[in-house]
Motif scaffolding. Structure first.
Motif, mmCIF file in Angstrom:
data_model
loop_
_atom_site.group_PDB
_atom_site.id
_atom_site.type_symbol
_atom_site.label_atom_id
_atom_site.label_comp_id
_atom_site.label_asym_id
_atom_site.label_seq_id
_atom_site.Cartn_x
_atom_site.Cartn_y
_atom_site.Cartn_z
ATOM 1 N N HIS A 1 1.035 -1.316 0.532
ATOM 2 C CA HIS A 1 0.141 -0.092 0.239
ATOM 3 C C HIS A 1 0.866 0.885 0.016
ATOM 4 O O HIS A 1 0.439 2.302 0.742
ATOM 5 C CB HIS A 1 -0.513 -0.127 1.435
ATOM 6 C CG HIS A 1 -2.085 -0.770 1.296
ATOM 7 N ND1 HIS A 1 -2.438 -1.313 0.154
ATOM 8 C CD2 HIS A 1 -2.279 -2.217 1.206
ATOM 9 C CE1 HIS A 1 -3.440 -2.327 0.161
ATOM 10 N NE2 HIS A 1 -2.697 -3.002 1.603
ATOM 11 N N GLN A 2 1.711 1.290 -1.139
ATOM 12 C CA GLN A 2 3.010 2.355 -1.010
ATOM 13 C C GLN A 2 3.811 2.692 0.054
ATOM 14 O O GLN A 2 4.559 3.933 0.231
ATOM 15 C CB GLN A 2 2.095 3.313 -1.387
ATOM 16 C CG GLN A 2 1.188 3.319 -2.918
ATOM 17 C CD GLN A 2 0.265 4.499 -3.637
ATOM 18 O OE1 GLN A 2 0.811 5.652 -3.311
ATOM 19 N NE2 GLN A 2 0.160 4.503 -4.996
ATOM 20 N N ALA A 3 3.932 2.130 1.371
ATOM 21 C CA ALA A 3 5.203 1.999 2.441
ATOM 22 C C ALA A 3 5.568 1.084 2.385
ATOM 23 O O ALA A 3 5.433 -0.149 1.886
ATOM 24 C CB ALA A 3 4.007 2.372 3.935
ATOM 25 N N ARG A 4 6.607 1.253 2.776
ATOM 26 C CA ARG A 4 7.922 -0.172 3.248
ATOM 27 C C ARG A 4 8.339 -0.225 4.465
ATOM 28 O O ARG A 4 8.114 0.309 5.567
ATOM 29 C CB ARG A 4 9.559 0.516 2.624
ATOM 30 C CG ARG A 4 10.309 -0.245 1.937
ATOM 31 C CD ARG A 4 11.196 0.222 1.966
ATOM 32 N NE ARG A 4 12.575 -1.034 0.598
ATOM 33 C CZ ARG A 4 12.375 -1.793 0.155
ATOM 34 N NH1 ARG A 4 11.395 -2.388 -0.701
ATOM 35 N NH2 ARG A 4 12.931 -2.555 0.105
ATOM 36 N N TYR A 5 7.864 -1.264 5.119
ATOM 37 C CA TYR A 5 7.895 -2.295 6.293
ATOM 38 C C TYR A 5 9.308 -2.277 6.017
ATOM 39 O O TYR A 5 9.357 -3.917 5.542
ATOM 40 C CB TYR A 5 6.654 -3.068 6.205
ATOM 41 C CG TYR A 5 5.770 -1.952 6.099
ATOM 42 C CD1 TYR A 5 5.234 -0.563 7.362
ATOM 43 C CD2 TYR A 5 4.521 -1.598 5.378
ATOM 44 C CE1 TYR A 5 3.979 -0.712 6.840
ATOM 45 C CE2 TYR A 5 3.612 -1.560 4.755
ATOM 46 C CZ TYR A 5 3.022 -0.158 5.815
ATOM 47 O OH TYR A 5 2.009 0.005 5.779
ATOM 48 N N SER A 6 9.578 -2.762 7.299
ATOM 49 C CA SER A 6 10.758 -3.235 7.712
ATOM 50 C C SER A 6 10.958 -4.704 9.160
ATOM 51 O O SER A 6 11.307 -5.310 8.929
ATOM 52 C CB SER A 6 12.567 -2.784 7.863
ATOM 53 O OG SER A 6 11.798 -1.883 9.180
ATOM 54 N N GLU A 7 9.417 -4.334 9.974
ATOM 55 C CA GLU A 7 8.566 -5.279 10.266
ATOM 56 C C GLU A 7 7.386 -5.174 10.516
ATOM 57 O O GLU A 7 7.037 -4.176 10.271
ATOM 58 C CB GLU A 7 9.547 -4.903 11.671
ATOM 59 C CG GLU A 7 9.467 -3.094 12.242
ATOM 60 C CD GLU A 7 10.430 -3.013 13.541
ATOM 61 O OE1 GLU A 7 9.839 -2.466 14.871
ATOM 62 O OE2 GLU A 7 10.573 -3.448 14.391
ATOM 63 N N GLY A 8 6.508 -6.371 11.573
ATOM 64 C CA GLY A 8 5.652 -6.663 11.526
ATOM 65 C C GLY A 8 5.076 -6.769 12.665
ATOM 66 O O GLY A 8 5.703 -7.596 13.258
ATOM 67 N N LEU B 1 -8.090 -6.086 1.886
ATOM 68 C CA LEU B 1 -8.248 -4.506 0.995
ATOM 69 C C LEU B 1 -8.257 -4.126 2.568
ATOM 70 O O LEU B 1 -8.122 -2.989 2.409
ATOM 71 C CB LEU B 1 -10.005 -4.498 1.166
ATOM 72 C CG LEU B 1 -10.288 -5.331 0.197
ATOM 73 C CD1 LEU B 1 -11.917 -5.241 0.080
ATOM 74 C CD2 LEU B 1 -9.741 -4.859 -1.394
ATOM 75 N N ASP B 2 -7.060 -4.502 3.825
ATOM 76 C CA ASP B 2 -7.263 -3.571 4.995
ATOM 77 C C ASP B 2 -5.694 -2.886 5.014
ATOM 78 O O ASP B 2 -4.859 -3.924 4.357
ATOM 79 C CB ASP B 2 -7.617 -4.661 6.179
ATOM 80 C CG ASP B 2 -7.429 -3.454 6.685
ATOM 81 O OD1 ASP B 2 -6.879 -2.809 7.292
ATOM 82 O OD2 ASP B 2 -7.841 -3.734 8.225
ATOM 83 N N PRO B 3 -5.976 -1.401 4.599
ATOM 84 C CA PRO B 3 -4.191 -1.486 4.807
ATOM 85 C C PRO B 3 -3.292 -1.941 5.646
ATOM 86 O O PRO B 3 -2.101 -0.770 4.804
ATOM 87 C CB PRO B 3 -4.292 0.420 3.971
ATOM 88 C CG PRO B 3 -5.959 0.656 4.651
ATOM 89 C CD PRO B 3 -6.605 -0.533 5.009
#
Length: 148
Positions: free
Chosen positions: A53-60, A83-85
């Motif tokens: 969703h046009q964001a970069r993640y390195s952890e979650g 569908l959940d951003p």
């Protein structure tokens, strides 16, 4: 059928994680399914940075939900999560469909506290680094052994 939802939510507030887990569980319950349990594993670094969703993640934030439901219900849960951003990644795994296979499966999923290194499983001595894998090792040549 028994399924296991493995979900990774963007890091941030625990409130968001609880809301996503609750929405998935309510969807299962409204369709006549059963939620066996939730397991919260907390925040972990992802294997590689991921763009969603046009964001970069390195952890979650990781959580697991075990539930019994039909195939169409599982597909509806997948569609809702996609569908959940706030979702980074998720996977639904079928654990079994016969009572004999699933009657002893608990609701929670414990973290595997035993650490097994890849080099131990391959019977290699010395250190093993990801850079040791190259195209020739993947295509069938033996893995290079490091002297001990």
């Amino acid at each position: 059928m028994l399924y296991e939802l493995i979900a990774i939510v963007r890091p941030g507030s625990l409130k968001e994680v609880k809301e996503i887990a609750k929405n998935a569980g309510v969807q299962v319950l409204r369709s006549g399914g059963v939620v066996r349990g939730y397991t919260n594993w907390g925040t972990f670094t992802l294997p590689k940075p991921t763009t969603k969703h046009q964001a970069r993640y390195s952890e979650g934030w990781h959580f697991i939900m075990r539930f019994d439901a039909s195939g169409p219900v599982q597909a509806a849960v997948r569609r809702t999560l996609s569908l959940d951003p706030r979702m980074i990644r998720f996977s639904v795994v079928k654990l079994g469909d016969k009572l004999e296979e699933i009657n002893d499966v608990p609701g929670n999923v414990n973290w595997n506290s035993t650490k097994m290194l890849l080099s131990d499983s391959l019977n290699l001595r010395g250190s093993f680094r990801s850079r040791d894998l190259n195209e020739s090792t993947i295509l069938g040549s033996p893995i290079r052994r490091t002297p001990s």
